[in-house]
Design a protein around this motif. Structure first.
Motif, PDB file in Angstrom:
ATOM      1  N   ALA A 202      38.069 -89.259  12.629  1.00 21.78           N
ATOM      2  CA  ALA A 202      38.467 -89.712  13.965  1.00 21.78           C
ATOM      3  C   ALA A 202      38.809 -91.203  13.890  1.00 21.78           C
ATOM      4  CB  ALA A 202      36.999 -89.635  14.802  1.00 21.78           C
ATOM      5  N   LYS A 203      39.888 -91.490  14.945  1.00 25.81           N
ATOM      6  CA  LYS A 203      40.177 -92.580  15.318  1.00 25.81           C
ATOM      7  C   LYS A 203      39.430 -93.494  16.271  1.00 25.81           C
ATOM      8  CE  LYS A 203      45.125 -92.171  14.137  1.00 25.81           C
ATOM      9  NZ  LYS A 203      46.465 -92.480  14.084  1.00 25.81           N
ATOM     10  N   ASP A 204      39.344 -94.725  16.365  1.00 26.43           N
ATOM     11  CA  ASP A 204      38.727 -95.712  17.050  1.00 26.43           C
ATOM     12  C   ASP A 204      38.997 -95.645  18.500  1.00 26.43           C
ATOM     13  OD1 ASP A 204      36.576 -97.371  17.950  1.00 26.43           O
ATOM     14  OD2 ASP A 204      37.346 -99.363  17.198  1.00 26.43           O
ATOM     15  N   THR A 205      38.824 -94.535  19.293  1.00 25.95           N
ATOM     16  CA  THR A 205      39.218 -94.328  20.339  1.00 25.95           C
ATOM     17  C   THR A 205      38.112 -94.030  21.663  1.00 25.95           C
ATOM     18  OG1 THR A 205      39.943 -92.090  20.239  1.00 25.95           O
ATOM     19  CG2 THR A 205      41.604 -93.863  20.003  1.00 25.95           C
ATOM     20  N   PRO A 206      37.780 -94.111  22.636  1.00 26.46           N
ATOM     21  CA  PRO A 206      36.642 -93.705  23.686  1.00 26.46           C
ATOM     22  C   PRO A 206      36.156 -92.179  23.544  1.00 26.46           C
ATOM     23  CG  PRO A 206      38.418 -94.927  24.759  1.00 26.46           C
ATOM     24  CD  PRO A 206      39.046 -94.835  23.598  1.00 26.46           C
ATOM     25  N   ALA A 210      35.645 -84.947  19.537  1.00 28.31           N
ATOM     26  CA  ALA A 210      34.885 -83.787  20.225  1.00 28.31           C
ATOM     27  C   ALA A 210      34.319 -84.162  21.608  1.00 28.31           C
ATOM     28  CB  ALA A 210      33.932 -83.172  19.334  1.00 28.31           C
ATOM     29  N   ASN A 211      33.807 -85.176  21.630  1.00 29.89           N
ATOM     30  CA  ASN A 211      33.283 -85.786  23.138  1.00 29.89           C
ATOM     31  C   ASN A 211      34.399 -85.918  23.942  1.00 29.89           C
ATOM     32  OD1 ASN A 211      30.626 -85.095  22.820  1.00 29.89           O
ATOM     33  ND2 ASN A 211      30.115 -87.216  22.146  1.00 29.89           N
ATOM     34  N   ILE A 390      41.289 -82.159  14.852  1.00 26.93           N
ATOM     35  CA  ILE A 390      40.812 -81.748  16.329  1.00 26.93           C
ATOM     36  C   ILE A 390      40.117 -80.247  16.181  1.00 26.93           C
ATOM     37  CG2 ILE A 390      41.549 -81.326  18.482  1.00 26.93           C
ATOM     38  CD1 ILE A 390      43.794 -83.429  17.900  1.00 26.93           C
ATOM     39  N   ASP A 391      40.799 -79.409  15.564  1.00 27.40           N
ATOM     40  CA  ASP A 391      40.048 -78.044  15.574  1.00 27.40           C
ATOM     41  C   ASP A 391      38.645 -77.995  14.999  1.00 27.40           C
ATOM     42  OD1 ASP A 391      42.264 -76.664  16.756  1.00 27.40           O
ATOM     43  OD2 ASP A 391      42.991 -75.795  15.244  1.00 27.40           O
ATOM     44  N   GLY A 397      31.491 -79.325  16.622  1.00 29.99           N
ATOM     45  CA  GLY A 397      30.556 -80.043  17.454  1.00 29.99           C
ATOM     46  C   GLY A 397      30.444 -79.344  18.958  1.00 29.99           C
ATOM     47  N   PHE A 398      31.197 -78.455  19.332  1.00 26.00           N
ATOM     48  CA  PHE A 398      30.695 -77.740  20.521  1.00 26.00           C
ATOM     49  C   PHE A 398      30.692 -76.288  20.329  1.00 26.00           C
ATOM     50  CE2 PHE A 398      31.992 -81.704  22.269  1.00 26.00           C
ATOM     51  CZ  PHE A 398      31.758 -81.629  23.770  1.00 26.00           C
TER      52      PHE A 398
END
Length: 798
Positions: A202-206, A210-211, A390-391, A397-398
């Protein structure tokens, strides 16, 4: 060269920190668990004369957390014994110990200032080369280490576990701007192989991947509900299995997560995005904030969108009516689209059926699905570089059956894109270009390739050798033999895999026939056999419906024939002159256990719930299960002077009480794990590891096991076991029918009416099993038990 991880430290012994430590312990990694020193004494501590300086007080947060791990349900530990791999401590007395570990994980409160201060303290004792990570769910990785030195920054990254860590597959690895790429690569491989995770970058974004998408989807759904007047129950009926998502759907999920936690996670995006339209979505609705103010935050407080209420007849589930903020009995939801989805097979077919009916619930499904698809597409490149990341993040995660882009393909990329544009939505440029180039899906299968999925960037999805997909192999026409209940599949290197494929993988005549055919095929043409499948569960046991029907019709010759076929099939596996390795996972019960017992080696998935449970339906194991435990006892106590009775008593209790392991590791406690057996923590690697075990045995010059004589406890030992059952009956712990079953079980396990320490053949033990099974099948109360579990899914005590 990255230093291998053998020892770790977790900072923060709260629910998540302790659970991460438990998971590391389960993976064989010794772990230091540290927390702050308490500032106040409890009343019990004061009475005991303790002070804040006493060692029992200073590290009590971590000590208490470790003790809680042993009692928590579902269990964070694979085995309670693994708690000894966790050493408690505190940040004042034990901070220096961090210099000796290979990985330090920060799991403290979600506040940037607190995390920064802690990381600066860690840096003071940090040994160069040690990996440091944060389990943050969304705070910036780069901002956390801004005050730290360059060397420390190169070894720092995000490792976001999902709760509970043992059971949730997803691990998001988030590199910082200066994280050493070799460390990212190492942690990705380590997370998958050693921790059993599905890892995404993942990239360092908020909120990372998954969340970010999951929270967006939940908020979009809540707004649709408020605008259109849907009920809580209607939303959950549509956004659960009908849409390829878990039964907890939307509002049960929110209750499980905690509304306070959810509002915090949503606020993290709200506070850190500059996109005003996105800000508007992540601004939690007033009703959500109101519920948090009232303390209606979900299961941890006993009520949220749902609550359980005691009634005169038991308990009932009530759902919140948002227009009145009152609870009422939860109502079942029916609709044509929901029925169509229920009847469809597979997630892709379900969602197509749900959207294709055109009723009120089809409209709801489209209105909550469409914005999520567009949002995921718009965030490609910002939160992740690949649609695959993303998939996978959403699936792992969900617990979605399909990720957003897989789902988009399932409903028809071109057709759905045209509908979106007709409704005034703007597609991302890259999606428009992709469709304009003539593509009709994001994923394209390339025939004959082992990496048979290609994503929209035309980058091959990496297929690693550890990931053997039976589904992919079947699509490549690698089926050797097949019938309605099972397949024999060529998995490469002259190794075959026997896959059960009946409903719930219940063993019936079709599977038994395939076992015998497979044994003959492998004997003549292959180096060995793996027994594994990719079903939800490995095997739930024998086909009870078939047995019950024959018993109710009085077809005793047919029942006898079924048992003989079962026993002969298991012996065909056991006598096969080629190595056999079983790789069970999840529920492996009754006949499923008996299908594993003849194997030369069993490779358990860490999440394997394994047990001979036939007594629950009024029967005893008769596919060789009793014979195999008697054989194991005889082997275990090879000295004829040593008493077998204590060991056999243990098996009598385990089988008689239908005990099931809580994990693959726990099979050892129940006596089901043989010395050569092992556990693999990543279930995706089961078939590969089983195949490697077959090849290892073949290269070593495998020879089929010869028949062994079994030393039994005999008539005297039977009396001991039956006395135990009698005592339980007199104490009211078991019913009269339970005692009858126990007596039959004792007779078989003891080897019948022979003198103690007699040696008997395997076939003799099988005959005892079959006779006892047949007699119990004719008991009306056993037939009632069988009928009850088939009808309700629950055991009957009669």
């Amino acid at each position: 060269m990255v230093k291998p991880i053998q020892q770790a430290a977790v900072i923060g012994s709260g629910v998540m920190g302790a659970a991460i430590a438990a998971h590391l312990a389960g993976a064989g990694i010794s772990c230091l668990l540290l927390d702050i020193v308490p500032t106040q004494l409890t009343e019990d501590e004061k009475k005991a004369g303790l002070t804040l300086e006493h060692p029992k007080v200073r590290s009590k947060l971590a000590v208490t957390a470790i003790e809680k791990l042993k009692k928590t349900k579902p269990a964070p530990l694979y085995s309670e014994a693994f708690a000894t791999r966790i050493t408690p401590g505190n940040l004042e007395d034990d901070l220096h110990k961090l210099s000796k570990v290979d990985w330090i994980i920060e799991v403290v409160v979600e506040r940037l200032d607190v995390k920064r201060q802690l990381l600066q303290r860690i840096e003071q004792v940090w040994t160069p080369g040690t990996i440091v990570s944060s389990n943050t769910s969304g705070i910036s990785i780069n901002e956390m280490v801004e005050p730290c030195g360059d060397a420390f920054k190169r070894h720092f990254l995000g490792t976001h576990f999902f709760n509970p860590p043992r059971y949730m597959k997803l691990l998001e690895v988030i590199p910082g701007q200066t994280t050493d790429p070799e460390i990212v690569k190492y942690m990705t491989l380590f997370g998958e192989k050693s921790l059993g995770k599905g890892v995404v970058s993942a990239k360092d974004t908020p909120n990372f991947i998954a969340n970010r998408i999951g929270t967006y989807g939940l908020l979009v759904t809540l707004r649709e509900m408020l605008e259109k007047g849907y009920t809580v129950e209607e939303i959950d009926a549509v956004t659960g299995p009908a849409m390829g998502r878990p039964k907890s759907a939307t509002f049960r999920t929110l209750d499980l997560v905690g509304l306070d936690t959810f509002v915090h996670v949503a606020g993290n995006v709200y506070d850190n995005t500059t996109d005003e339209s996105e800000k508007a979505i992540f601004d939690a609705p007033t009703v959500l904030r109101r519920m948090v103010e009232l303390g209606w935050i979900g299961e941890k407080q006993g009520q949220g969108f749902y609550k359980k209420v005691k009634t005169a007849t038991g308990k009932e589930i009530q759902a919140l009516k948002l227009d009145t903020m009152e609870y009422a009995l939860s109502q079942k939801v029916k609709g044509a689209s929901l029925e169509a989805a229920k009847s469809a097979k597979g997630a892709a077919a379900k969602i197509k059926a749900l959207l294709g009916t055109g009723d009120r619930y089809s409209e709801l499904a489209w209105n909550v699905l469409k914005p999520v698809l567009l949002y995921a597409a718009n965030k490609l490149g910002e939160i992740a570089d690949s649609i695959v990341e993303i998939d996978n993040a959403m699936k792992w995660g969900f617990n979605w059956d399909l990720g957003p882009f897989e789902l988009w393909d399932a409903i028809g990329l071109v057709k759905s894109a045209q509908r979106m544009e007709a409704e005034g939505d703007v597609l991302p440029d890259w999606v428009t270009s992709w469709i304009a180039a003539g593509h009709t899906s994001f994923y394209v299968r390339e025939a004959g390739s082992s990496a048979f999925y290609y994503e929209c960037a035309l980058t091959a999805v990496e297929t690693r050798p550890e990931h053997i997909s039976l589904r992919a192999l079947k699509e490549q026409n690698r089926i050797i033999l097949s019938n309605s209940g099972a397949n024999l599949i060529d998995i490469g290197d002259d190794v075959a895999c026997l896959e059960f494929s009946s409903p719930n993988n219940a063993i019936g005549g079709d599977i038994l026939t395939m076992i015998q055919k497979s044994a003959e095929e492998v004997r003549n043409n292959y180096r060995g056999l793996v027994i594994a499948n990719e079903g939800k569960h490995f095997c739930v046991g024998a086909n009870l419906m078939l047995l019950l029907m024959e018993a109710q019709d009085g077809e005793w010759d047919e029942v006898d024939s079924i048992i003989r076929l079962f026993q002969n099939s298991m012996m065909a596996l056991k006598r096969l002159p080629k190595p056999v390795v079983a790789a069970p996972h999840q529920m492996t019960l009754g006949g499923g256990v008996e299908a594993c017992m003849p194997a030369d080696k069993v490779i358990f998935s860490a999440e394997t719930y394994y047990g001979l449970v036939e007594v629950g339906v009024g029967l005893i194991p008769a596919g060789g299960g009793c014979k195999e435990v008697a054989l194991r006892t005889s082997r275990l106590v090879s000295n004829p002077e040593v008493d077998l009775q204590p060991f056999m008593n243990g098996y009598f209790e385990t089988i008689g009480m239908a005990k099931v392991s809580t994990s693959g590791h726990d099979t050892k406690r129940l006596g089901y794990m043989a010395p050569q057996d092992s556990v693999v923590i990543n279930s995706d690697h089961r078939i590969y590891e089983a195949k490697m075990a077959v090849l290892d045995m073949d290269r070593a010059g495998y020879t089929a096991p010869v028949e062994e004589r079994i030393r039994v406890v005999g008539e005297q030992g039977k009396a001991v076991m039956q006395l135990g059952a009698y005592t339980m009956r007199q104490s009211g712990f078991i019913s009269e029918h339970d005692q009858l079953i126990a007596n039959k079980l004792a007779h078989v396990l003891a080897g019948g009416n022979v003198p103690a320490n007699s040696y008997v053949s395997e076939q003799y033990m099988l005959d005892l099993e079959r006779e006892a099974f047949l007699s119990l099948t004719g008991e009306p109360k056993t037939q009632q038990r069988m009928q009850h579990i088939l009808t309700t899914g629950k055991p009957l005590r009669n």
